[in-house]
Design a protein around this motif. Structure first.
Motif, short mmCIF file in Angstrom:
data_model
loop_
_atom_site.label_atom_id
_atom_site.label_comp_id
_atom_site.label_asym_id
_atom_site.label_seq_id
_atom_site.Cartn_x
_atom_site.Cartn_y
_atom_site.Cartn_z
N GLU A 49 0.82 -1.21 0.00
CA GLU A 49 0.00 0.00 0.00
C GLU A 49 0.86 1.26 0.00
O GLU A 49 0.55 2.25 -0.69
N ILE A 50 1.94 1.22 0.76
CA ILE A 50 2.83 2.39 0.82
C ILE A 50 3.49 2.64 -0.53
O ILE A 50 3.58 3.77 -1.01
N LYS B 266 -4.49 12.44 4.58
CA LYS B 266 -5.25 11.44 5.33
C LYS B 266 -4.82 10.02 4.95
O LYS B 266 -4.79 9.12 5.81
N GLN B 267 -4.50 9.82 3.68
CA GLN B 267 -4.08 8.48 3.25
C GLN B 267 -2.79 8.06 3.97
O GLN B 267 -2.66 6.91 4.41
N ILE B 268 -1.88 8.98 4.10
CA ILE B 268 -0.62 8.68 4.80
C ILE B 268 -0.89 8.42 6.28
O ILE B 268 -0.35 7.47 6.88
N ASN B 269 -1.72 9.25 6.88
CA ASN B 269 -2.01 9.10 8.31
C ASN B 269 -2.71 7.77 8.61
O ASN B 269 -2.42 7.11 9.63
N ASP B 270 -3.63 7.36 7.76
CA ASP B 270 -4.32 6.08 7.96
C ASP B 270 -3.34 4.91 7.88
O ASP B 270 -3.42 3.96 8.68
N LEU B 271 -2.42 4.98 6.93
CA LEU B 271 -1.42 3.92 6.82
C LEU B 271 -0.49 3.90 8.03
O LEU B 271 -0.08 2.83 8.50
N GLN B 272 -0.16 5.06 8.53
CA GLN B 272 0.71 5.14 9.70
C GLN B 272 0.05 4.43 10.91
O GLN B 272 0.73 3.72 11.67
N LYS B 273 -1.25 4.61 11.06
CA LYS B 273 -1.95 3.96 12.17
C LYS B 273 -1.89 2.43 12.03
O LYS B 273 -1.68 1.71 13.02
N LYS B 274 -2.05 1.96 10.82
CA LYS B 274 -1.99 0.51 10.60
C LYS B 274 -0.60 -0.03 10.90
O LYS B 274 -0.44 -1.10 11.50
N GLU C 118 10.88 -3.30 10.29
CA GLU C 118 11.85 -2.25 9.98
C GLU C 118 11.58 -1.65 8.59
O GLU C 118 11.62 -0.42 8.41
N LEU C 119 11.28 -2.51 7.63
CA LEU C 119 11.03 -2.05 6.26
C LEU C 119 9.78 -1.19 6.18
O LEU C 119 9.79 -0.11 5.55
N LYS D 71 7.79 6.20 6.91
CA LYS D 71 8.49 7.43 7.28
C LYS D 71 8.87 8.23 6.03
O LYS D 71 8.72 9.46 5.99
N LYS D 72 9.34 7.55 5.02
CA LYS D 72 9.70 8.20 3.76
C LYS D 72 8.46 8.83 3.10
O LYS D 72 8.52 9.95 2.59
N ALA D 73 7.36 8.10 3.11
CA ALA D 73 6.13 8.61 2.51
C ALA D 73 5.63 9.84 3.27
O ALA D 73 5.15 10.81 2.65
N LYS D 74 5.74 9.80 4.59
CA LYS D 74 5.31 10.94 5.39
C LYS D 74 6.16 12.17 5.09
O LYS D 74 5.64 13.28 4.95
#
Length: 377
Positions: free
Chosen positions: A55-56, A75-83, A109-110, A116-119
């Motif tokens: 997904e990332i 929002k898409q990035i934030n939702d993925l971060q929560k997961k 780790e990956l 982090k890179k996407a954010k």
């Protein structure tokens, strides 16, 4: 109390032994179940992390995977971060070895690195686009599509650009993405500098609501620098000030033109007056009659007493109004040697010999004759 026999003791020992063994077997069985469940959970979590990584990776543009995809939202990035946070906080079971968690640890780790890179890419996208005016169809960065000619937002502060630069500018950038970020930051700085340059020129001619100068060169410089500004709000404010300067310049030019025209008209009037005055006082030459001119101009005769004759002076006219030419001198001779002499002026057409003869016969004296040019009064 009855004494326990050896047989009874043997039975009791057997029962105890069976109880201990059963308990141990039960514990061992339970431990195996938990280990199996833990391994299954690790496997399931690892698979979820793989899915999250997929997904990332899908957040990036297909043309250039360093750019986020078109139309992406925070929002898409934030939702993925929560997961990711949920799946990477798994509690490790003690009955599993470190090896059992090796694959899971690598995937954790990956996925953390990727999110982090996407954010960070999303933060850069928001920050860079925030420097420029944008519409639904026009933004500085949208996917791998980049617009570098947009105007900066209204009232952009230098501190804002400096903060964006510190966070995202990369020295020695080689990738297209990093170069693009650098260029857009530099462009925003350039536009701010242009506004400052224009303001510095405008205050030379207009400041604090007053026109300071109507110098055309200063105005032209300020106008040219203002025209280079891309931000409409900043440009409009300066152009309004320059319009007041231009109004005064035009007013001054008009007044100077009118004054020059008035001066020219006055000069022409003065010149005409002088010419008229000179004409009015110029002397008038009176033209007399031929006789008057002849009488005035004709000199008195001279007599050649030694030879008993006279020499008539030259004259320009007489009573006959003819162009009289003076006679030649007869050197005192009484004859004319056969040569006809012209008449003498003022004698009614008589020539010199006739005058001499008339003088002998009539005692005529020219000097006493008022009609004679030799009349002496």
């Amino acid at each position: 109390m009855k004494k326990v026999t050896k047989k009874q003791m043997g039975l009791i020992a057997a029962v105890v032994l069976l109880g201990v063994g059963g308990t141990y077997a039960y514990v061992q069985n339970q431990s195996s179940v938990k280990a199996a469940e833990a391994k299954q959970e690790v496997k399931a979590t690892t698979e979820k992390l793989d899915s999250l990584n997929t997904e990332i990776n899908a957040l990036y543009d297909k043309k250039d995977t360093d750019f986020l995809e078109k139309g992406i939202k925070t929002k898409q990035i934030n939702d993925l971060q929560k997961k990711v946070t949920k799946e990477t906080t798994i509690k490790k079971e003690k009955n599993l070895s470190k090896k059992d968690y090796t694959d899971l640890d690598q995937k954790v780790e990956l996925v953390n690195t990727n999110i982090k890179k996407a954010k960070k890419a999303m933060e850069a996208l928001v920050a860079i686009n925030g420097l420029y005016q944008q519409t639904q169809t026009s933004v500085a960065i949208n996917g791998s599509d980049v617009k570098k000619d947009l105007a900066i937002v209204d009232d952009l502060k230098k501190e804002t650009v400096e903060n964006v630069s510190k966070a995202f500018f990369k020295e020695g950038a080689t990738k297209t993405y990093d170069k693009t970020i650098n260029e857009l930051i530099a462009n925003a700085e350039k536009q701010l500098n242009q506004i400052d340059t224009a303001k510095a020129e405008v205050v030379k001619v207009y400041k604090d609501g007053k026109v300071l100068s109507t110098d055309n060169k200063l105005y032209d410089t300020a106008k040219n620098e203002t025209d280079k500004i891309k931000n409409d709000k900043a440009k409009k404010a300066l152009l309004e000030q320059l319009a007041k300067v231009k109004e005064d310049i035009d007013k001054k030019a008009k007044e100077e033109a009118e004054k020059a025209a008035a001066d020219q008209t006055a000069q022409q009037a003065q010149s005409q007056t002088q010419q008229n005055t000179q004409t009015a006082v110029a002397p008038t030459v009176q033209q007399g009659t031929t006789e008057e001119n002849s009488a005035t101009q004709a000199p008195a005769p001279t007599y050649d007493g030694g030879n008993g004759g006279y020499v008539a002076p030259p004259a320009t006219g007489g009573n006959d109004g003819g162009n009289y030419q003076p006679p030649v001198t007869d050197n005192g001779t009484s004859g004319n040697n056969g040569t006809t002499q012209p008449p003498v002026a003022g004698t009614g057409g008589m020539n010199q010999d006739q005058l001499n003869e008339d003088a002998k016969n009539n005692d005529y004296n020219p000097s006493t004759d008022p009609n004679s040019p030799w009349y002496k009064g």
